[in-house]
Design an enzyme around this catalytic site. Sequence first.
Site, mmCIF file in Angstrom:
data_model
loop_
_atom_site.group_PDB
_atom_site.id
_atom_site.type_symbol
_atom_site.label_atom_id
_atom_site.label_comp_id
_atom_site.label_asym_id
_atom_site.label_seq_id
_atom_site.Cartn_x
_atom_site.Cartn_y
_atom_site.Cartn_z
ATOM 1 C CG ASP A 17 -2.026 -0.988 1.181
ATOM 2 O OD1 ASP A 17 -2.364 -1.435 0.071
ATOM 3 O OD2 ASP A 17 -2.545 -1.345 2.256
ATOM 4 C CG ASP A 126 -4.964 1.304 13.112
ATOM 5 O OD1 ASP A 126 -4.983 1.447 14.345
ATOM 6 O OD2 ASP A 126 -4.688 0.226 12.557
ATOM 7 C CB SER A 177 -5.066 -6.973 7.690
ATOM 8 O OG SER A 177 -4.621 -5.760 8.274
HETATM 9 N N1 ARG Z 1 -8.410 -3.887 16.001
HETATM 10 C C1 ARG Z 1 -7.165 -3.471 16.570
HETATM 11 C C2 ARG Z 1 -7.205 -2.031 16.921
HETATM 12 O O1 ARG Z 1 -8.048 -1.339 16.446
HETATM 13 C C3 ARG Z 1 -5.993 -3.815 15.689
HETATM 14 C C4 ARG Z 1 -5.919 -3.106 14.398
HETATM 15 C C5 ARG Z 1 -4.887 -3.768 13.558
HETATM 16 N N2 ARG Z 1 -4.487 -2.945 12.479
HETATM 17 C C6 ARG Z 1 -4.128 -3.436 11.300
HETATM 18 N N3 ARG Z 1 -3.776 -2.577 10.398
HETATM 19 N N4 ARG Z 1 -4.145 -4.710 11.040
HETATM 20 O O2 ARG Z 1 -6.414 -1.577 17.702
#
Ligand code: ARG
Length: 423
Positions: A17, A126, A177
């Site tokens: 990405d 995120d 992921s």
């Molecule tokens: N669900 C978790 C959180 O919001 C982990 C997110 C993982 N991020 C990723 N890009 N795979 O903190």
Amino acid sequence: MSERRKTVVLAYSGGLDTSVAIKWIPEKYNMDVVTVTIDLGAVKNLDAIREKALKIGAKKAIVIDAKETFVRYFVYPALQAGALYEGVYPLATALGRPLIAKLLADVAQEEKADAVAHGCTGKGNDQVRLDVSLQVLNPNLQIIAPVREWKMTRDDEIRYAEEHNIPVEAKIKSPYSTDENLWGRSIECGILEDPWAEPPEEVYQWTKNAKLAPDEPEYLEIEFERGIPVALNGEEMDGISIITTLNAKGGKHGVGRIDHLENRLVGIKSREIYESPAAVILHTAHKALEGMILTKDALRFKDIVSAQYADLIYNGLWFSAFHQDLVAYVLSSQRLVKGTVRVKLSKGACVLVGRKSPLSLYSEKLATYQKEDTFDHSAALGFIKIYGLPVKIQAQKQMDILTGRESLHLDSIMPPKIKPVKK
Ligand code: ARG
């Protein structure tokens, strides 16, 4: 007169990405790209990532080792706070985001950049954590999130990469992921989206299957000062070493696997797997020590603070006055949290087996049922008389009126009125 060409600082992981973004942003926004790769404890081959960024076309590629900052300003405060989202998730990914935002803003200032960019999708937490933090840290920065904007599928991206000479790793495409740093590893997508499906063994990289873990348990002694671990098995150690060692030891014994159907900030429930051996061990030990040192009221209140603190981290509100208020309480509560905890790692479990503290409120003389007992048993009588007085009087004066019965029937306390759901 031509306008000055703008600069964007891109958080660069080296993956597909953000590699595509190095080419896509200049095409779409006509900006120079400076990449920043931030090591929170999980990035391997930083130099190769730097080279790759430059090769694809970044004007400048910066790498930052932020492990120590991460532990000191993010991980340990969260441990002292007892922050576990919905009681289980130690928040590794969530804790990394405000630091990444801070470093992006810092580099943007140094480079006199106009914008920052990150590789988050439009569906996760995120993006919220990064954007909200960035808006606080520097509201003048434009925020670009290519993956949220470009509407390319993974295959489109690969095609784009091939057309633009962007190296694509030959490794077979993983259906998951993932995100990782010192405090843990997060895994989502693929078969994990079926909440009934047991996670296949391949999703785990840090932790052994409990069945294959050593038969012999391993004992650990963790020493705390002000709620922070300072020594392991009698040996003083810095934060990074303690966490790395506990991740290795815990992982070897299959400790730290978490299966969480969590409530995302964007309103959906999502199934997430975590591997966080050090976090699980340290939270277990820290809570046990607090249990020995804090009073009952302080412990009850700490549970409320812990839940609030975890929500705040998860919800991306690190840079807020409310956080400062909570921190003040947490730090005050940790002044006396000093002592040693003994845990046993065995077949996927971290079992608490002992704790001691010079500031312990536990008194063996008061607790014992042996002849050394100094508890005043006769005083219990008077205590019960006064403690029970309000309900005793209520029963005499009101209960027959409230329940309409001579004597208390179980149904009058627990009426069987709530209908079961038929489906
Ligand atoms: N669900 C978790 C959180 O919001 C982990 C997110 C993982 N991020 C990723 N890009 N795979 O903190």
